[in-house]
Design a protein around this motif. Structure first.
Motif, short mmCIF file in Angstrom:
data_model
loop_
_atom_site.label_atom_id
_atom_site.label_comp_id
_atom_site.label_asym_id
_atom_site.label_seq_id
_atom_site.Cartn_x
_atom_site.Cartn_y
_atom_site.Cartn_z
N LEU A 118 2.10 8.91 -1.77
CA LEU A 118 0.71 8.47 -1.83
C LEU A 118 0.50 7.25 -0.94
O LEU A 118 -0.48 7.17 -0.20
CB LEU A 118 0.32 8.15 -3.28
N ARG A 119 1.42 6.32 -0.98
CA ARG A 119 1.33 5.12 -0.15
C ARG A 119 1.37 5.49 1.33
O ARG A 119 0.60 4.96 2.15
CB ARG A 119 2.46 4.15 -0.50
N ASP A 120 2.23 6.44 1.69
CA ASP A 120 2.33 6.88 3.08
C ASP A 120 1.01 7.49 3.56
O ASP A 120 0.53 7.18 4.66
CB ASP A 120 3.46 7.90 3.22
N LEU A 121 0.41 8.35 2.74
CA LEU A 121 -0.87 8.96 3.12
C LEU A 121 -1.97 7.90 3.24
O LEU A 121 -2.80 7.96 4.15
CB LEU A 121 -1.27 10.03 2.11
N THR A 122 -1.96 6.93 2.34
CA THR A 122 -2.95 5.86 2.39
C THR A 122 -2.80 5.04 3.67
O THR A 122 -3.79 4.68 4.31
CB THR A 122 -2.82 4.96 1.14
N GLU A 123 -1.56 4.77 4.05
CA GLU A 123 -1.31 4.02 5.29
C GLU A 123 -1.74 4.82 6.52
O GLU A 123 -2.29 4.26 7.47
CB GLU A 123 0.17 3.63 5.38
N GLN A 124 -1.50 6.13 6.49
CA GLN A 124 -1.92 6.98 7.61
C GLN A 124 -3.45 6.99 7.74
O GLN A 124 -3.98 6.93 8.85
CB GLN A 124 -1.42 8.41 7.42
N LEU A 125 -4.13 7.05 6.60
CA LEU A 125 -5.60 7.00 6.62
C LEU A 125 -6.10 5.69 7.21
O LEU A 125 -7.02 5.67 8.03
CB LEU A 125 -6.16 7.16 5.20
N ALA A 126 -5.49 4.60 6.80
CA ALA A 126 -5.89 3.29 7.31
C ALA A 126 -5.64 3.20 8.82
O ALA A 126 -6.48 2.66 9.57
CB ALA A 126 -5.13 2.18 6.59
N ALA A 127 -4.52 3.75 9.28
CA ALA A 127 -4.21 3.71 10.71
C ALA A 127 -5.23 4.51 11.52
O ALA A 127 -5.66 4.09 12.60
CB ALA A 127 -2.81 4.26 10.96
N LYS A 128 -5.63 5.66 11.00
CA LYS A 128 -6.64 6.48 11.69
C LYS A 128 -7.99 5.76 11.74
O LYS A 128 -8.68 5.78 12.75
CB LYS A 128 -6.80 7.85 11.01
N SER A 129 -8.35 5.11 10.63
CA SER A 129 -9.60 4.35 10.61
C SER A 129 -9.56 3.19 11.60
O SER A 129 -10.54 2.92 12.30
CB SER A 129 -9.87 3.81 9.20
N ASP A 130 -8.41 2.54 11.67
CA ASP A 130 -8.24 1.45 12.64
C ASP A 130 -8.34 1.97 14.08
O ASP A 130 -8.90 1.30 14.96
CB ASP A 130 -6.89 0.75 12.45
#
Length: 118
Positions: A23-35
């Motif tokens: 879950l943490r990995d997916l959340t970090e990936q989402l944040a990176a895409k938004s960035d």
């Protein structure tokens, strides 16, 4: 019985930790895409600001390719938004798995507490 319960608790905690990590990995990936989208949009704004101030170092503008650059920028943002949608769906699924793992761990903790009572 207590030993089996302890073993189940240990395995359950390991599963929960694994699900939380996913879950943490997916959340970090989402944040990176938004960035990434934010950075692209900022680059587009900076480019427009540079052109409006007469900066002649924009290669796309100088070579007449500024419209292609704008189309590329929008297409790239659309691609990233598609990635974000896919990641968000995967995150929701992972969230359900994590909740289930948490529920199992919590239930086993309650059973262990009852087993320790005389």
């Amino acid at each position: 019985m207590k030993k089996k319960l302890h073993s189940l608790k240990t395995v359950s905690q390991m599963v929960l930790d694994t699900e939380l990590a996913k879950l943490r990995d997916l959340t970090e990936q989402l944040a990176a895409k938004s960035d990434e989208i934010s950075a692209l949009r900022q680059a587009g704004r900076d480019r427009v600001d540079g052109l409006s101030h007469g900066s002649g170092d924009d290669l796309a503008f100088v070579t007449g390719q500024d419209q292609r650059y704008g189309k590329w920028l929008e297409a790239r943002i659309r691609e990233i938004n598609t990635d974000i949608a896919n990641l968000a769906a995967a995150r929701e699924h992972q969230l359900a798995l994590t909740r289930r793992a948490f529920g199992r761990t919590s239930a086993l903790d309650q059973l262990a507490k009852k087993a320790h009572k005389p």
